[in-house]
Design a protein around this motif. Structure first.
Motif, PDB file in Angstrom:
ATOM      1  N   LYS A  64      -8.856  -5.392   4.834  1.00 21.92           N
ATOM      2  CA  LYS A  64      -8.870  -3.932   5.017  1.00 21.92           C
ATOM      3  C   LYS A  64      -8.849  -3.557   6.493  1.00 21.92           C
ATOM      4  N   PHE A 109       0.855  -1.193   0.000  1.00 20.66           N
ATOM      5  CA  PHE A 109       0.000   0.000   0.000  1.00 20.66           C
ATOM      6  C   PHE A 109       0.882   1.231   0.000  1.00 20.66           C
ATOM      7  N   ASP A 132     -13.429   4.537   8.087  1.00 20.69           N
ATOM      8  CA  ASP A 132     -13.841   3.159   7.834  1.00 20.69           C
ATOM      9  C   ASP A 132     -15.361   3.080   7.773  1.00 20.69           C
ATOM     10  N   ALA A 191       0.325   5.733  -0.288  1.00 18.29           N
ATOM     11  CA  ALA A 191      -0.603   6.861  -0.427  1.00 18.29           C
ATOM     12  C   ALA A 191       0.139   8.159  -0.169  1.00 18.29           C
ATOM     13  N   THR A 219      -6.819   1.384  -3.874  1.00 16.44           N
ATOM     14  CA  THR A 219      -6.098   0.123  -3.732  1.00 16.44           C
ATOM     15  C   THR A 219      -7.117  -0.959  -3.389  1.00 16.44           C
ATOM     16  N   ILE A 243      -5.928  -1.336   8.530  1.00 14.27           N
ATOM     17  CA  ILE A 243      -6.097  -0.047   9.195  1.00 14.27           C
ATOM     18  C   ILE A 243      -5.917  -0.173  10.708  1.00 14.27           C
ATOM     19  N   VAL A 299      -3.028  11.988   8.868  1.00  8.97           N
ATOM     20  CA  VAL A 299      -3.634  10.860   8.154  1.00  8.97           C
ATOM     21  C   VAL A 299      -4.918  10.500   8.888  1.00  8.97           C
ATOM     22  N   ILE A 357      -7.636   8.124   4.086  1.00  8.93           N
ATOM     23  CA  ILE A 357      -7.828   6.759   3.605  1.00  8.93           C
ATOM     24  C   ILE A 357      -9.303   6.431   3.810  1.00  8.93           C
ATOM     25  N   HIS A 409      -7.559   8.466  -0.694  1.00  9.42           N
ATOM     26  CA  HIS A 409      -7.166   7.159  -1.210  1.00  9.42           C
ATOM     27  C   HIS A 409      -8.181   6.125  -0.744  1.00  9.42           C
ATOM     28  N   ILE A 442      -8.220   8.010   8.793  1.00  8.45           N
ATOM     29  CA  ILE A 442      -8.799   6.801   8.215  1.00  8.45           C
ATOM     30  C   ILE A 442     -10.297   6.822   8.489  1.00  8.45           C
ATOM     31  N   LEU A 499      -9.671   2.504  -0.108  1.00  7.26           N
ATOM     32  CA  LEU A 499      -9.220   1.145   0.152  1.00  7.26           C
ATOM     33  C   LEU A 499     -10.435   0.244   0.008  1.00  7.26           C
TER      34      LEU A 499
END
Length: 499
Positions: free
Chosen positions: A42, A24, A166, A26, A212, A46, A162, A195, A32, A164, A34
């Protein structure tokens, strides 16, 4: 320059390979995506990136430097924060206490500075144009969508480089989901890396710069978002061509009324009346917050409402869920929040499947393990639940397989009126197709299904009729060619009644 680079990343849980040589990368300033089925790796990835678990092999570089956080605090110190689909909030605390948990401003004597806490919370909510939240409201009083927004605020409060996300939109109404997508683009424009994990392809198309794809714990592809079609993405996700997401809608409804509801009223419901026929999939649509949740809860006995219910032509008194689950003439529910309402996460798949019907395996107080084992195996095989063993803990399954366990538990009750509240929320496209086919197969066998979805295309392509709710009432019931996204949205927003 790539901000995050993972090379040869691997993770095992006993005999289960969660990640195998995954790759991976980024960049700063991009969204990005996922992508992958539930169980593709996944969540493990993460969790490693956010410091919740540690990888067994491979390496991660952040800003070109080795990154192996011992815990989430260490990841946050390097500027990485995650907003997980499964919420990490404390019900007994307020909104502001959850947002700043373990990071509250303190007075000189070490107590929580409540004035500063309130000011910091209001500043945060204003900075990112959050939908209305009361900082002092206790979390347990909030809806799932409101709790998801608090989880997002908690992540942003850490000012991460960053972030994330989800499945962060999966519990949100359309307006709030649009707010989050706009915010995601704003964060990327500010130079952060987002992400983004979603099973909604339209969202990925709306905001992702690159993507990705994981499958079976491995990286199978990475693309610029505009360089690959939806069909190619789905094929790479599931490893096969998906001929069709929605099954053919063959009419199976009979004239027999399975469920009749008369003048249902409560705090949010305002005289709801309708009939559900044997063999029918009856959709419930409309903008979220107009009584859909309260209707399903009241029908299952989990909330109080006045009015009358008839099941299979007989009056029914359903004051609690136990009264709803009365064998073949009863009602079973797939709830909105599978982890909080549908499963015992620290119990096995077997225990979750059979808990509601344990009397079927007991005789004079003794449990027949042989009968239970046979029925559990039959249900695991029928629903294709991916579990190493029926003794595997439900909390360790992927989201799609957790949802299958709830379906299995529901089917084992033998109830023939099924309440499905957003049953595909947060599950991958392959599992969605399986759920839709299961619904049509059950309808063909004479089950009566009441089906709510926050994703309008699902109602359009799966339901035989769609009831649209507005202000706690049935604003319209759509059939045939009238079932469309425009028809549902129009009935949800326009004044006037339609039958």
């Amino acid at each position: 320059m790539d901000l995050v680079v993972a090379t040869g990343l691997s993770k095992r849980y006993g005999g289960i390979v969660a990640l195998s040589e995954a790759e991976f990368s980024a960049r700063t300033g991009e969204v990005h995506a996922l992508l992958g089925e539930n169980g593709a790796g996944k969540s493990t990835f993460i969790q490693i990136l956010s410091g919740a678990v540690r990888h067994d092999g491979g390496s991660i570089l952040v800003d070109g430097q080795d990154f192996r956080p011992a815990n989430p605090d260490a990841a946050q110190a390097r500027g990485i924060a995650a907003v997980f689909q499964e919420l990490s909030l404390i019900p007994d605390l307020s909104v502001e206490q959850n947002i700043w948990f373990r990071r509250e401003p303190r007075t000189l004597i070490g107590t929580v500075d409540r004035t500063a806490l309130r000011r910091k919370t209001l500043d945060l909510l204003q900075k990112y144009d959050f939908p209305a939240l009361r900082p002092d409201h206790e979390l347990r009083r909030l809806t799932l969508a409101e709790r998801q927004i608090v989880e997002i605020a908690k992540g942003l409060a850490k000012e991460p480089r960053v972030l994330i996300l989800d499945e962060a939109t999966s519990a949100l109404p359309a307006r709030e989901a649009e707010w989050l997508l706009n915010l995601t683009r704003r964060l990327a424009a500010e130079g952060r890396l987002v992400i983004f994990i979603s099973h909604r392809m339209a969202e990925v198309r709306a905001i992702a710069d690159r993507l990705t794809i994981f499958r079976n714990g491995r990286t199978v592809a990475a693309h610029e978002a505009g360089a690959v079609s939806d069909g190619e993405i789905v094929t790479q996700m599931i490893g096969r061509n998906l001929d069709r997401l929605y099954p053919e809608r063959v009419p199976t409804a009979t004239d027999r009324i399975a469920l009749r509801v008369r003048d249902f009223s409560s705090g949010r419901l305002n005289g709801v009346s309708f009939s559900l026929r044997e063999g029918e999939v009856l959709g419930v649509g409309g903008l979220q917050g107009h009584g859909q949740r309260e209707l399903f809860q009241a029908l299952f006995g989990a909330a109080k409402a006045s009015g009358g219910i008839e099941l299979w032509g007989k009056p029914a008194s359903i004051n609690n869920p136990r009264a709803a689950l009365t064998g073949r003439d009863g009602i079973a529910l797939v709830p909105e929040d599978r982890r909080g309402q549908g499963l015992l996460l620290t119990k096995s798949v077997r225990e979750n499947l059979t808990l509601a019907v344990i009397k079927r395996f007991t005789d004079k107080g003794f449990l027949s393990a042989r009968k239970e084992e046979a029925l559990v195996k039959e249900m695991v095989d029928f629903l294709r639940i991916k579990t190493q063993t029926p003794e595997q803990l439900a909390g360790t399954l992927s989201g799609g397989n957790q949802q299958k366990v709830i379906f299995g538990k529901m089917l084992l009750t033998e109830a023939r009126v099924l309440l499905l509240f957003d049953p595909t929320r947060g599950v991958d496209v392959g599992t969605k197709g399986e759920i839709f086919q299961l619904m049509r197969d059950l309808a063909a066998k004479g089950y009566a299904i009441l089906f709510h979805s926050s994703d309008m295309p699902e109602l359009v392509h799966v339901a035989d009729r769609v009831m649209v709710m507005r202000n706690g009432r049935i604003a319209a019931t759509l059939e045939g060619e009238r079932i469309s996204e425009e028809g549902i949205l129009g009935a949800a927003m326009l004044e006037g009644e339609a039958a």
